[in-house]
Design an enzyme around this catalytic site. Structure first.
Site, PDB file in Angstrom:
ATOM      1  N   LYS A 124       0.859  -1.190   0.000  1.00 19.95           N
ATOM      2  CA  LYS A 124       0.000   0.000   0.000  1.00 19.95           C
ATOM      3  C   LYS A 124       0.887   1.230   0.000  1.00 19.95           C
ATOM      4  O   LYS A 124       1.985   1.213   0.569  1.00 19.95           O
ATOM      5  CB  LYS A 124      -0.868   0.020   1.257  1.00 19.95           C
ATOM      6  CG  LYS A 124      -2.018   1.011   1.181  1.00 19.95           C
ATOM      7  CD  LYS A 124      -3.203   0.408   0.483  1.00 19.95           C
ATOM      8  CE  LYS A 124      -4.345   1.364   0.324  1.00 19.95           C
ATOM      9  NZ  LYS A 124      -5.562   0.640  -0.116  1.00 19.95           N
ATOM     10  N   ASP A 164      -6.833   4.643  -4.771  1.00 17.35           N
ATOM     11  CA  ASP A 164      -7.531   4.429  -3.491  1.00 17.35           C
ATOM     12  C   ASP A 164      -8.166   5.787  -3.185  1.00 17.35           C
ATOM     13  O   ASP A 164      -8.345   6.590  -4.112  1.00 17.35           O
ATOM     14  CB  ASP A 164      -6.526   3.974  -2.417  1.00 17.35           C
ATOM     15  CG  ASP A 164      -7.193   3.408  -1.163  1.00 17.35           C
ATOM     16  OD1 ASP A 164      -7.561   2.232  -1.172  1.00 17.35           O
ATOM     17  OD2 ASP A 164      -7.373   4.153  -0.170  1.00 17.35           O
ATOM     18  N   ASN A 238     -15.886   6.362  -5.841  1.00 17.60           N
ATOM     19  CA  ASN A 238     -15.978   5.267  -6.801  1.00 17.60           C
ATOM     20  C   ASN A 238     -16.653   4.026  -6.236  1.00 17.60           C
ATOM     21  O   ASN A 238     -17.425   3.358  -6.916  1.00 17.60           O
ATOM     22  CB  ASN A 238     -14.553   4.850  -7.188  1.00 17.60           C
ATOM     23  CG  ASN A 238     -14.291   5.128  -8.633  1.00 17.60           C
ATOM     24  OD1 ASN A 238     -15.167   5.601  -9.357  1.00 17.60           O
ATOM     25  ND2 ASN A 238     -13.089   4.819  -9.070  1.00 17.60           N
TER      26      ASN A 238
HETATM   27  N1  GLU Z   1      -7.289   0.423  -3.207  1.00 17.03           N
HETATM   28  C1  GLU Z   1      -8.005  -0.782  -3.521  1.00 17.03           C
HETATM   29  C2  GLU Z   1      -8.018  -1.688  -2.320  1.00 17.03           C
HETATM   30  O1  GLU Z   1      -8.028  -1.227  -1.204  1.00 17.03           O
HETATM   31  C3  GLU Z   1      -7.546  -1.435  -4.799  1.00 17.03           C
HETATM   32  C4  GLU Z   1      -6.102  -1.833  -4.836  1.00 17.03           C
HETATM   33  C5  GLU Z   1      -5.609  -2.275  -6.205  1.00 17.03           C
HETATM   34  O2  GLU Z   1      -6.395  -2.355  -7.140  1.00 17.03           O
HETATM   35  O3  GLU Z   1      -4.412  -2.557  -6.284  1.00 17.03           O
HETATM   36  O4  GLU Z   1      -8.101  -2.889  -2.421  1.00 17.03           O
END
Ligand code: GLU
Length: 446
Positions: A124, A164, A238
């Site tokens: 992340k 995100d 989104n």
């Molecule tokens: N931010 C999204 C999550 O929390 C998607 C992450 C991604 O597609 O790599 O899962």
């Protein structure tokens, strides 16, 4: 496994990281019995090894605003675990971003990605930069400055970020452009890209769609149906948008969305052009939901409150961590809510989850319910590797199959003797097994 000892050590080792401890504790408490029954995991010290991120990168992001003022922000990438594939996880731009929130999100992501069964490790990233009110030019310069440093640590076989909170298709585009400019490679290094240059159909809707597919599984497990259910969503980004689209299609009624300023109650249902309007609102970058009630005067704006005080059948938190607390959980249960589908990452506090479960209300944890987003990112990576694009139906079918499989795994590992499905336990054990077995097979590498 001595659960108390591990938790004490975890707290000592990570002072001032309450979010990371909350996320880790939830997993530890639900997998402890399973580990006792399967001693190989202790032998290979898997728990200690999973609790430590493989790498934490922190960097400085300097940029110039439209008035020529110079700002300094912090950027992060936590590369948590690579056992199952390249690090994979979004980038969050939000003022709450710090090493604690990044660590908890990367930890959750590792389990979530394991649940999808696709070849993705967990990571992340993000920044404490606040996009509220920033112009397009400022966003572009910020993304460029952020990527100038981040590009040193990522790549299509190493680490594949995505969006995100605060990072949508536009920001992914700006970051991709900068990566390309520095590295001179047009590769699948980010997901959530535009369709014209390597993105996947359904990716924007995927987190919301996936969460509703998961809800359908929860309903079916109770011989219930989605038709006519009253639903409260939080957020208007989104994720909430995708969920609203799918809920409408399946015949449920969304009556609430929310923002940092309060919530909107629309008894006529948030449908059709009103769902499209959510995206317009997001696009303004003002981070307020109140204008919805000006545009649609039948709706009511309730300032400073959360939608969990409403009478609904289904509550779907889609905004940010710990947005639903014990008081909210009590209000929902008192009003007859039957399903809570955590679609934000760690959207509910630990005591809220305990209360909801104690009342035998169905509760889906974020790492299961919101896995559709990253799963579709995984599908985008596959399409990029093959240098082709799948049709909408094909992506949607695959997404549905992944969400059904996650639901099945939750049933397998989470069904209790009295028949109650503990989705938290089911998701944590299922995610753990795949990850832990991969780590054992790969030797003491990390
Ligand atoms: N931010 C999204 C999550 O929390 C998607 C992450 C991604 O597609 O790599 O899962």
């Amino acid at each position: 496994m001595d659960l108390n000892k591990i938790i004490t050590e975890l707290e000592e080792k990570n002072p001032a990281q309450p979010l990371y401890i909350q996320a880790a504790k939830e997993v530890l408490e639900t997998i402890a019995d399973f580990i006792k029954e399967n001693p190989k995991y202790e032998k290979y010290a898997i728990v200690d090894r999973i609790l430590e991120p493989e790498r934490i990168i922190q960097f400085k992001v300097t940029w110039v605003d439209d008035n020529g003022k110079i700002h300094v922000n912090r950027g992060y990438r936590v590369q948590h675990n690579m056992a199952l594939g390249p690090y994979k996880g979004g980038i969050r731009f939000h003022k709450s971003v710090n090493v604690d929130s990044m660590k908890f999100l990367a930890f959750e992501q590792t389990f979530k990605n394991s649940l999808t069964t696709l070849p993705m490790g967990g990571g992340k990233g993000g920044s404490d930069f606040d996009p509220t009110g920033r112009s397009e030019g400022e966003m572009m310069r910020y993304c460029q400055s952020f990527m100038t440093e981040l590009q040193k640590y990522i790549g299509p076989e190493t680490d594949v970020p995505a969006g995100d909170i605060g990072v949508g298709a536009r920001e992914v585009g700006f970051m991709y452009g900068q990566y390309k400019r520095i590295r001179d490679e047009h590769v699948g290094v980010l997901t959530g890209k535009s369709l014209n240059w390597g993105g996947s159909l359904i990716r924007p809707e995927a987190t919301g769609f996936g969460s509703i597919y998961f809800l359908q599984g929860m309903l079916a497990a109770k011989n219930d149906t989605i038709t006519g259910k009253r639903v409260a969503l939080s957020g208007f980004g989104n994720v909430a948008w995708g969920a609203a689209l799918k809920l409408e299609e399946l015949g449920a009624k969304v009556v609430a969305i929310s923002g940092p300023d309060g919530y909107i109650l629309d008894e006529d249902g948030i449908t059709g052009e009103k769902v499209d309007y959510m995206r317009e609102l997001l696009g303004t970058r003002n981070n307020v939901v109140a204008p919805y009630a000006t545009k649609y005067p039948n709706a009511k704006f309730v300032e400073g409150k959360k939608p969990w005080e409403l009478k609904v059948d289904v509550a779907i938190p889609c905004a940010i961590q710990n947005e639903l607390n014990l008081d909210d959980a009590k209000a929902l249960v008192a009003n007859g809510c039957q399903y809570v589908v955590e679609t934000s990452n760690m959207g509910c506090t630990a005591d809220a989850i305990n209360y909801i479960q104690s009342q035998k209300i169905s509760f889906a944890p974020g790492k299961a319910a919101n896995a559709g987003g990253v799963a579709t990112s995984g599908l985008e990576m596959t399409q990029n590797s093959m240098k082709l694009s799948w049709e909408r139906e094909e992506v949607d079918e695959k997404l549905k199959a992944i969400m059904n499989n996650i639901h099945e795994n939750c049933l397998k590992y989470g069904t209790e003797e009295n028949g109650y499905i503990n989705y938290v336990k089911g998701a944590n054990i299922a995610g753990f097994i795949k990850l832990a077995d991969a780590m054992i097979e790969q030797g003491v590498a990390y």
